[in-house]
Write a protein that holds these residues in place. Structure first.
Motif, PDB file in Angstrom:
ATOM      1  N   LYS A 126     -25.211  16.579  30.282  1.00 60.52           N
ATOM      2  CA  LYS A 126     -24.385  16.400  31.498  1.00 60.52           C
ATOM      3  C   LYS A 126     -23.284  15.383  31.290  1.00 60.52           C
ATOM      4  N   PHE A 127     -23.483  14.440  30.349  1.00 56.78           N
ATOM      5  CA  PHE A 127     -22.444  13.444  30.099  1.00 56.78           C
ATOM      6  C   PHE A 127     -21.310  14.001  29.233  1.00 56.78           C
ATOM      7  N   MET A 128     -21.547  15.161  28.611  1.00 55.70           N
ATOM      8  CA  MET A 128     -20.585  15.698  27.653  1.00 55.70           C
ATOM      9  C   MET A 128     -19.634  16.716  28.266  1.00 55.70           C
ATOM     10  N   VAL A 129     -19.731  16.903  29.578  1.00 48.67           N
ATOM     11  CA  VAL A 129     -18.869  17.893  30.247  1.00 48.67           C
ATOM     12  C   VAL A 129     -17.397  17.552  30.058  1.00 48.67           C
ATOM     13  N   GLU A 130     -17.057  16.277  30.185  1.00 53.45           N
ATOM     14  CA  GLU A 130     -15.650  15.893  30.043  1.00 53.45           C
ATOM     15  C   GLU A 130     -15.174  16.037  28.595  1.00 53.45           C
ATOM     16  N   VAL A 131     -16.087  15.902  27.645  1.00 52.56           N
ATOM     17  CA  VAL A 131     -15.733  16.123  26.238  1.00 52.56           C
ATOM     18  C   VAL A 131     -15.417  17.604  26.017  1.00 52.56           C
ATOM     19  N   GLU A 132     -16.210  18.470  26.635  1.00 53.31           N
ATOM     20  CA  GLU A 132     -15.923  19.904  26.564  1.00 53.31           C
ATOM     21  C   GLU A 132     -14.565  20.216  27.168  1.00 53.31           C
ATOM     22  N   LYS A 160     -11.011  16.330  17.813  1.00 59.47           N
ATOM     23  CA  LYS A 160     -12.086  15.324  17.783  1.00 59.47           C
ATOM     24  C   LYS A 160     -13.197  15.681  18.769  1.00 59.47           C
ATOM     25  N   ALA A 161     -12.789  16.204  19.930  1.00 59.66           N
ATOM     26  CA  ALA A 161     -13.800  16.612  20.915  1.00 59.66           C
ATOM     27  C   ALA A 161     -14.632  17.766  20.371  1.00 59.66           C
ATOM     28  N   HIS A 162     -13.978  18.723  19.726  1.00 61.00           N
ATOM     29  CA  HIS A 162     -14.679  19.865  19.131  1.00 61.00           C
ATOM     30  C   HIS A 162     -15.690  19.373  18.093  1.00 61.00           C
ATOM     31  N   LYS A 163     -15.245  18.465  17.231  1.00 56.46           N
ATOM     32  CA  LYS A 163     -16.139  17.941  16.188  1.00 56.46           C
ATOM     33  C   LYS A 163     -17.322  17.211  16.802  1.00 56.46           C
ATOM     34  N   LEU A 164     -17.062  16.437  17.859  1.00 51.63           N
ATOM     35  CA  LEU A 164     -18.133  15.690  18.524  1.00 51.63           C
ATOM     36  C   LEU A 164     -19.169  16.640  19.116  1.00 51.63           C
ATOM     37  N   LEU A 165     -18.706  17.732  19.700  1.00 52.49           N
ATOM     38  CA  LEU A 165     -19.618  18.719  20.290  1.00 52.49           C
ATOM     39  C   LEU A 165     -20.462  19.405  19.224  1.00 52.49           C
ATOM     40  N   LEU A 166     -19.864  19.633  18.055  1.00 57.99           N
ATOM     41  CA  LEU A 166     -20.622  20.229  16.946  1.00 57.99           C
ATOM     42  C   LEU A 166     -21.617  19.220  16.369  1.00 57.99           C
ATOM     43  N   ILE A 204     -24.202  20.087  20.942  1.00 54.49           N
ATOM     44  CA  ILE A 204     -23.856  20.718  22.225  1.00 54.49           C
ATOM     45  C   ILE A 204     -23.294  22.108  21.968  1.00 54.49           C
ATOM     46  N   TRP A 205     -22.432  22.212  20.958  1.00 54.19           N
ATOM     47  CA  TRP A 205     -21.872  23.498  20.525  1.00 54.19           C
ATOM     48  C   TRP A 205     -22.402  23.845  19.147  1.00 54.19           C
ATOM     49  N   THR A 206     -22.318  25.127  18.842  1.00 51.76           N
ATOM     50  CA  THR A 206     -22.540  25.575  17.469  1.00 51.76           C
ATOM     51  C   THR A 206     -21.213  26.111  16.946  1.00 51.76           C
ATOM     52  N   ILE A 207     -21.171  26.453  15.683  1.00 51.03           N
ATOM     53  CA  ILE A 207     -19.933  26.985  15.108  1.00 51.03           C
ATOM     54  C   ILE A 207     -19.572  28.343  15.701  1.00 51.03           C
ATOM     55  N   MET A 208     -20.494  28.955  16.453  1.00 57.34           N
ATOM     56  CA  MET A 208     -20.207  30.250  17.068  1.00 57.34           C
ATOM     57  C   MET A 208     -19.363  30.106  18.334  1.00 57.34           C
ATOM     58  N   ARG A 209     -19.088  28.895  18.776  1.00 59.85           N
ATOM     59  CA  ARG A 209     -18.256  28.687  19.964  1.00 59.85           C
ATOM     60  C   ARG A 209     -16.786  28.681  19.546  1.00 59.85           C
ATOM     61  N   ASN A 210     -16.025  29.620  20.073  1.00 57.82           N
ATOM     62  CA  ASN A 210     -14.595  29.722  19.798  1.00 57.82           C
ATOM     63  C   ASN A 210     -13.831  29.144  20.993  1.00 57.82           C
ATOM     64  N   ALA A 244     -14.244  25.290  -0.253  1.00 61.47           N
ATOM     65  CA  ALA A 244     -14.937  24.004  -0.213  1.00 61.47           C
ATOM     66  C   ALA A 244     -14.375  23.192   0.953  1.00 61.47           C
ATOM     67  N   ASP A 245     -15.164  22.220   1.420  1.00 69.55           N
ATOM     68  CA  ASP A 245     -14.714  21.298   2.476  1.00 69.55           C
ATOM     69  C   ASP A 245     -14.187  22.053   3.698  1.00 69.55           C
ATOM     70  N   ILE A 246     -15.034  22.877   4.265  1.00 65.48           N
ATOM     71  CA  ILE A 246     -14.631  23.666   5.441  1.00 65.48           C
ATOM     72  C   ILE A 246     -14.798  22.825   6.697  1.00 65.48           C
ATOM     73  N   ASP A 247     -13.716  22.664   7.438  1.00 65.19           N
ATOM     74  CA  ASP A 247     -13.731  21.877   8.673  1.00 65.19           C
ATOM     75  C   ASP A 247     -13.342  22.786   9.831  1.00 65.19           C
ATOM     76  N   ILE A 248     -14.337  23.174  10.650  1.00 68.73           N
ATOM     77  CA  ILE A 248     -14.100  24.102  11.756  1.00 68.73           C
ATOM     78  C   ILE A 248     -13.127  23.532  12.794  1.00 68.73           C
ATOM     79  N   PRO A 249     -13.305  22.288  13.278  1.00 69.62           N
ATOM     80  CA  PRO A 249     -12.421  21.796  14.348  1.00 69.62           C
ATOM     81  C   PRO A 249     -10.946  21.714  13.965  1.00 69.62           C
TER      82      PRO A 249
END
Length: 634
Positions: free
Chosen positions: A186-192, A216-222, A226-232, A620-625
């Motif tokens: 519930k505290f991460m809603v604003e990060v989303e 940065k928010a995307h990385k924090l959620l991963l 809170i999120w998985t890599i399947m969240r686009n 190599a070094d794959i960064d989703i966010p």
């Protein structure tokens, strides 16, 4: 019944009925309570209607202070005891019970001076909740809460009391990327909200010392689970939705239509679900039949405005968000029913194979669907060979006029909704795809000529000639060099040459189910054919501009989404290797193109390759966010 000297509720505060004037009540109420500093209470009086007040007690009450001054330290203890009593009996455990009945159970009587204090206590306690249904009928009653509800309320109250301590502890866990889920979610809603582009501010991120950016928010959620890599996040980040338009189109109107003899062919990819064009040759004319949603979509209607806001149908690996309602396909896509209704362009050629004349008709057509693969197999049959011959001749005509064709490999990406696996398949290029492309170009050229000839305000598409340097390399290196030379297209209300296509005037009309500018063109053609008022030039330009702006957002969302899923694919296949082609060289870096992924990258090679030379690479070094990935030479 409310009578003089009754105690009543007015705007959730107590009042006393001092008089009755016809169908109205004169009430005295406290407009400002007494203060600890000694300031006296202030009172007001006004007339109200029956529906504005609720009976607390029939009285008699002579002074409002009698209601306001009553207090009893035992009242909450008594409420708790009555709650336990009611809860112990199944018949009363969840039944509504009136204020008088509660008072008599608690105190053996129901006195006027106690009524407001009891009401306030019951309204603020955890054991009971006001019965809103009874209240609407003018009756004060309460319903016992369940033990589960009370536990939740107590937890909420405890959290509120210790909010500062709870938040500080959460921030410490966040810094360590070790949240207590699901409680901390519930505290991460604003990060989303930051990750989805809904806001650029997050106090949570600021307190944790994290830069407030979508990446940065995307990385924090991963990192916190809170999120998985399947969240686009990209469709929402660009203000788009993954839900198709909801307002359905009316069924095609009953109107006179020309019946076209013979069979027309709707040719597309095997996975296409919205066929909106079909082609045929009748021995004299080329017919390009286009889906006819403008039969039901009127200019500036709510459906038209929704389509304008979307700009285009959004095609993503995980699904499709349509510009027009999904239900529109059944009535307006071609080849899904035994008979299809179309807006048809009849094209006549001159002796040189150029468009000599174009006529437009409302038609009924027999449409047969074919995949590109199947149509290529049938390219020499009686029905399809003339179409391939026309396409070849038109390609040669356009090339002589300076048209530039860029051929790059493409891939098709899908996401399995059950296994969550990403699949990337190379798109096989079939001759039928080139043939259909030429047919669509001919339809666009013919429509532009028809509109110009009949003085119809129309969305014309143009493009300035590219500035191509000498010594253009061959192969993929040359194709990418050519791509960088191309200018952006322009849309206006005055026809101008489209240099890349090699025609004097052009308009896009072949995808009204999925492209707003095409829908507007159809609306204008139909208005002209029906004798209705046309959209004027300024309004048309404004609408096209709005649709194009939305379309640009959709294209960006689509491009970033495809990259997202490509990186997910590489994470799901850590053993992946592929061939990369050198398309440019910069000092120590080689710019490489990976056809199997349709991705570009820069590599510092062990030995600088020649243009169009291949090398094997791995990821190599794959960064989703940040959508960064390093490819290294194997």
């Amino acid at each position: 019944m409310i009578q003089k000297n009754s105690a009543v509720l007015y705007k959730n505060q107590c009042a006393v009925v001092t008089d009755i004037d016809g169908d109205k009540y004169v009430i005295q109420y406290c407009s400002a309570p007494a203060t600890a500093s000694g300031k006296k209470a202030q009172y007001g009086s006004q007339k109200v209607r029956d529906k504005d007040i609720v009976l607390l007690h029939s009285g008699p009450v002579s002074q409002i202070d009698t209601l306001l001054s009553f207090s009893d330290d035992l009242i909450f203890k008594q409420i708790a005891e009555i709650y336990e009593l009611l809860l112990s009996d199944e018949s009363t455990a969840s039944a509504s019970i009136g204020l008088r009945d509660i008072a008599e159970l608690m105190r053996g009587s129901f006195k006027a001076e106690e009524s407001f204090a009891l009401y306030k206590a019951l309204s603020s306690c955890m054991e009971f909740v006001c019965d809103d249904t009874a209240l609407k009928s003018g009756v004060l009653a309460f319903i016992p809460r369940s033990e589960e509800e009370i536990t939740a309320l107590k937890q909420k109250a405890d959290e509120k009391e210790h909010a500062g301590e709870i938040r500080d502890a959460f921030i410490q866990r966040l810094k360590q990327k070790k949240l207590n889920l699901p409680d901390d979610a519930k505290f991460m809603v604003e990060v989303e909200a930051v990750a989805l582009g809904k806001t650029d501010k997050s106090k949570v991120m600021a307190d944790a010392g994290i830069a407030q950016t979508p990446e940065k928010a995307h990385k924090l959620l991963l990192d916190t689970g809170i999120w998985t890599i399947m969240r686009n996040p990209y469709p929402l980040r660009y203000g788009l939705t993954m839900v198709s338009a909801t307002e359905g189109l009316e069924a095609p109107p009953e109107e006179e239509r020309l019946k076209i003899e013979g069979t027309a062919y709707a040719i597309d990819n095997a996975w296409s679900a919205d066929p909106d064009d079909a082609v045929a040759w009748d021995g004299t004319y080329l017919w390009v039949h286009i889906a006819d949603p403008a039969a039901a979509v009127m200019p500036d209607s709510s459906i038209d405005k929704t389509a304008r806001e979307r700009g285009t149908t959004l095609y993503l690996p995980e699904g499709t968000s349509r510009m027009l309602a999904e239900t529109a396909l059944a009535d307006y896509a071609l080849g899904l029913n035994e008979i299809s209704r179309a807006l048809s362009f009849r094209i006549q050629f001159d002796e040189n194979g150029a468009v000599d004349d174009c006529a437009v008709f409302k038609t009924v057509v027999d449409v047969k669907r074919l995949t590109y693969e199947k149509a290529t197999e049938l390219k020499d049959t009686q029905d399809l060979k003339p179409l391939f011959d026309i396409a070849k001749r038109n390609f040669e005509r356009r090339t002589k006029a300076g048209a530039k064709s860029i051929n790059l490999p493409e891939v098709h990406i899908t996401v399995d909704p059950e296994t969550k696996q990403v699949h990337i398949e190379p798109e096989v290029h079939y001759d039928a795809a080139d043939m259909v492309c030429e047919m669509m170009l001919l339809a666009g050229e013919g429509a532009a000529r028809y509109a110009f000839k009949n003085h119809i305000p129309f969305p014309y598409v143009s493009q300035e000639p590219p500035e191509i340097p000498n010594g253009l390399p061959s192969g993929l290196a040359g194709e990418f060099r050519m791509l960088r030379c191309m200018h952006k297209r322009s849309v206006g209300i005055t026809p101008a040459p489209h240099a890349a296509i090699g025609v004097a005037m052009y308009s896009q009309v072949t995808s009204p189910l999925r492209r707003y500018s095409d829908l507007v063109a159809h609306e204008q053609l139909r208005a002209y054919m029906d004798g209705r008022p046309l959209i004027d030039k300024d309004a048309m330009l404004e609408r096209i501009s709005e649709g194009d702006a939305a379309s640009v957002a959709a294209k960006k969302a689509s491009r970033y989404s495809e990259t997202h899923w490509k990186l997910v694919y590489l994470l799901q296949h850590p053993e992946w290797t592929g061939e990369a082609v050198c398309i440019d060289k910069r000092e120590k870096q080689a710019q490489m193109y990976i056809p199997s992924l349709n991705m570009q990258t820069y590599i510092v090679p062990r030995k600088m390759p020649e243009l169009n030379e291949n090398m094997t690479v791995k990821a190599a070094d794959i960064d989703i966010p940040t959508q960064n990935v390093n490819f290294i030479q194997v």
